[in-house]
Design an enzyme around this catalytic site. Structure first.
Site, PDB file in Angstrom:
ATOM      1  N   LYS A 234       0.830  -1.133   0.012  1.00  0.00           N
ATOM      2  CA  LYS A 234       0.134  -0.051  -0.078  1.00  0.00           C
ATOM      3  C   LYS A 234       0.727   1.252  -0.058  1.00  0.00           C
ATOM      4  O   LYS A 234       0.338   2.388  -0.540  1.00  0.00           O
ATOM      5  CB  LYS A 234      -0.807   0.108   1.144  1.00  0.00           C
TER       6      LYS A 234
ATOM      7  N   GLU B  48     -10.166   5.441   2.836  1.00  0.00           N
ATOM      8  CA  GLU B  48     -10.917   4.271   3.349  1.00  0.00           C
ATOM      9  C   GLU B  48      -9.893   3.167   3.437  1.00  0.00           C
ATOM     10  O   GLU B  48      -8.773   3.288   3.017  1.00  0.00           O
ATOM     11  CB  GLU B  48     -11.713   3.989   2.408  1.00  0.00           C
TER      12      GLU B  48
ATOM     13  N   SER C 269       1.714  -9.939  -0.744  1.00  0.00           N
ATOM     14  CA  SER C 269       1.426  -8.347  -0.562  1.00  0.00           C
ATOM     15  C   SER C 269       1.519  -7.419   1.073  1.00  0.00           C
ATOM     16  O   SER C 269       1.601  -6.551   1.072  1.00  0.00           O
ATOM     17  CB  SER C 269      -0.031  -8.141  -1.211  1.00  0.00           C
TER      18      SER C 269
END
Length: 764
Positions: free
Chosen positions: A448, A470, A737
């Protein structure tokens, strides 16, 4: 359509503004709604808007959101809405009725079928909140063929060019959204409203304009009526129904409408000015059964209110996360200021006047900008800013300067023991080698950070000083909070109340980084609801705020922006695999929720046909059940959160609740580029159940000494199964991830249930 025109003409002849009223079909009950329509007309309403409920009404505030939720709980469907109109017509309703709602339920019902059935029921037209004008031109032609009206919406932010085009396609009236500031009992007219109406009238060619937003009193009605041909009241009618005693809603609405208009239509009055509830109905002015002999108009969006118990009163403490408290900065059950308002996107429909497309907005049939008008200029600004940045070598130099901070490039290595495990269960010569792209080693513990850094740099170029975001599992929230701390930007993160409970550690991490965390206690209380609320809040501060969407979802250009910054994953993988094996991998695998890490891994390989692309979704309890989040595997095309893509929906077009053991995959939509890859067969998508994800989690932990995120664990299971079908001289790369620190407590809580299913017992 003629009935609407006659309604405005009649009001004009009587030297007054037309009253347009709104109510939600099925609220407070399906059975009462037709009586409420009659009561509106009896109290002086000229035109009626009947809201068709939708699970995710991002352009509405909490008053109408609440009515939508109750109506759906009552079993209201598109067919119910049509039957309500039909019943009201049979009882003498003469006022024109427009159906107002969102595009996805209409798509699910079928456009042509809807027009046919609406005409038969006595509907006079449509207001579609999120139907883009380029689609609406075609839809309006269909409406015209059936003698139905299409009503465009215009907002203060609408540019002159779009306003001209929207006015050109209006056939009965134009809905103008404006804000009403309240100063005491009488209220005050927005200072910019007269100028806005002057602009509308300049292009409208004499077509009436009706103004709505916050109108609730007689004083409001009179004041707005001085500058417009019609006045819309909606939320206050919902509030009136909310306050009424059971079974007395229609009477209360008639009295409220009378207080606004100071006139009654005695032939249809539900009370005739008395309190005995007597009915007197005449069909004398309704010879065609469609209201063409009378007048009417409606819509709504006004006072915002709704309060529920704080969901964070019992989240998680340091000592005992399962029984303690997670502290957030606020709890919201919906916007308490103006939401996006009921505004329609206004993409140019005239090819000669279209702005040049800076980058593709669609991936096959998927993508686009299905958003209210208020966001259009902001999205155009964002697209221009991003396009300038991506074509500026100095921007990419600045982006790469943060690589040491991000811990890039992330490492890639062979998973030796996991590969050996695969080969134990297959024939000799089978079992591909598995490699791991270690995004879990990035700063903040996931991929991210790539997108958060990139979008923060874009925001700074655009002069924004505040960031909203969000988050589901909290990884994107943590990455955004981290970047905001680094750049000195104010940060607010919206997170579903259920995810707040599941991811208490990440909530505290965000707060440690200086961010404000708002728990969204509405809907399913997960990622989907966090996106809804973030979109509503963004529109309130467009001048100063940028919304860093964390996944490859949302209206254009967000999917392209996110994929561009996340493509560092696939680009590095290409280089690193070439260094290690002197060739491309044979397959790359990523988990899929909204699709950010999958888009980042897959995009650089999209034109390399020799590389298989495998996305693994959250199968929950199994895609044969209703408890899963496998959008591409079990969904169908629709429109959600501003984009056309695959979504999980009911046959009625309502967004269904999702389930996954991993909060980050618990979302009913997916990025449009992934939808395009699915339909073109460039990528394959499968689903791994909660239990199978736990198998992946266990394998990576015990064989490689890496505790992965539960999201990533889905990809691990899928990759292991794929490796078993491939030859031993072939290679697979898993996008690892995120790391699993955040999920340890969740795993511990779920193991008593899932552990016995997969033979995993960690009891002492």
């Amino acid at each position: 359509m003629d009935g609407i025109k006659k309604a405005f003409a009649r009001a004009k002849s009587e030297k007054r503004a037309a009253l347009v009223t709104y109510t939600t079909a099925g609220y407070p009950t399906i059975e009462e709604t037709s009586s409420i329509l009659l009561a509106m007309e009896a109290g002086g309403a000229d035109i009626i808007e009947l809201g068709t409920p939708f699970t995710d009404p991002i352009a509405d505030g909490p008053t109408i959101q609440g009515a939508n939720t109750q109506a759906l709980a009552n079993g209201t469907t598109t067919t119910s809405c049509l039957n309500i109109v039909k019943d009201a017509r049979s009882r003498g309703l003469r006022a024109p009725v427009l159906l107002m709602g969102y595009y996805n339920p209409l798509l699910a019902y079928g456009e042509e079928r809807m027009l046919q059935d609406a005409k038969k029921a006595g509907v006079n037209g449509f207001i579609m909140v999120d139907l883009p004008p380029e689609e609406a031109v075609r839809f309006r032609q269909h409406c015209t063929n059936y003698g139905l009206s299409y009503v465009p919406l215009i907002a203060p932010a609408t540019s002159e060019k779009r306003m001209k085009l929207l006015c050109a396609i209006a056939d009965s009236f134009i809905y103008v959204v404006s804000r009403m500031g309240v100063t005491g009992a009488t209220g005050a007219l927005s200072s910019g409203l007269p100028d806005l109406l002057d602009r509308v009238h300049k292009y409208s060619g004499g077509i009436p304009a009706a103004v709505g937003f916050g109108v609730s009193t007689r004083e409001h009605f009179v004041e707005v009526g001085k500058v417009s041909e019609g006045v819309v009241i909606g939320s206050q009618i919902i509030n009136t129904l909310k306050r009424a005693n059971a079974g007395e809603g229609a009477q209360a609405v008639e009295e409220y409408c009378y207080s606004i208009t100071q006139r009654r239509n005695p032939q249809v009055s539900q009370t005739n000015g008395a309190s005995n509830g007597a009915h007197s109905i005449s069909t004398a002015a309704n010879p065609n059964g469609d209201g063409s002999g009378w007048i009417s108009h409606a819509n709504g969006e006004a006072p915002k209110e709704i309060s529920t118990a704080d969901p964070t009163k019992q989240p998680a403490s340091e000592s005992d996360p399962s029984n303690g408290t997670v502290h957030v900065d606020a709890v919201t059950t919906g916007s308490d200021g103006p939401g996006l308002a009921d505004q329609l996107e206004a993409l140019n429909t005239n090819d000669d006047e279209k702005d040049p497309e800076l980058m593709p907005s669609r991936f096959g049939e998927f993508g686009g900008q299905y958003v209210p008008e208020s966001l259009m200029d902001c999205l155009a600004e964002l697209e221009k800013g991003f396009d300038d940045a991506r074509n500026d070598p100095k921007f990419w130099e600045e982006f790469r300067n943060y690589y040491p901070y991000m811990s890039r490039p992330s490492s890639l290595h062979r998973a030796d023991r996991l590969t050996e495990h695969v080969r134990k269960d297959v024939k000799p010569g089978m079992g591909a080698s598995i490699y791991l792209k270690r995004e879990d080693l990035n700063h903040t513990g996931s991929h991210k950070i790539n997108n958060a850094i990139g979008q923060a740099l874009i925001a700074k170029r655009l002069g924004k000083t505040e960031i909203i975001a969000e988050t589901g599992a909290g990884q994107h929230g943590v990455a955004t909070a981290t970047v905001c701390a680094r750049f000195g930007l104010k940060c607010t993160v919206f997170m579903g109340a259920e995810d707040v409970r599941r991811q208490a550690l990440n909530v505290f991490r965000m707060k440690l980084l200086g961010a404000s965390v708002v728990a969204v206690d509405a809907g399913s209380k997960t990622l989907r609801d966090a996106v809804n609320e973030a979109l509503r809040k963004w529109v309130e501060r467009l001048d100063t705020t940028h919304y860093i969407i964390g996944s490859a979802i949302g209206p254009h250009p967000f999917p392209t922006i996110v994929r561009t910054f996340q493509s560092v994953i696939g680009n590095e993988t290409k280089e690193q695999m070439h260094d290690l094996t002197n060739r491309l991998p044979d397959a790359v695998v990523a988990c899929v929720g909204g699709g950010s890490n999958a888009a980042g891994m897959f995009a650089p390989f999209a034109n390399d046909e020799s590389v298989r692309l495998l996305g693994v979704e959250a199968g929950g309890d199994g895609i044969e059940t209703s408890r899963h989040s496998a959008t591409l595997t079990g969904g169908k095309p629709g429109v959600l959160h501003g984009v056309r893509t695959y979504i999980l929906q009911s046959p009625e077009g309502q967004i269904t609740d999702t389930h996954s053991v991993s909060a980050g995959l618990d979302y009913p939509g997916v990025g449009p580029e992934l939808s395009g890859w699915k339909d073109s067969s460039r990528a394959k998508f499968i689903a791994a159940t909660d239990a199978e994800a736990f198998i992946g989690f266990r394998l990576m932990s015990e064989l490689e000494g890496i505790i992965p995120a539960l999201e990533t664990s889905h990809a691990i299971f899928g990759a292991v199964e794929l490796a078993k079908t491939m030859k031993e001289d072939e290679n697979i790369v898993i996008c690892l991830s995120g790391r699993g620190d955040k999920d340890v407590q969740s795993v511990a809580e779920e193991l008593p249930t899932i552990g016995p299913v997969i033979g995993w017992d960690l009891r002492f």
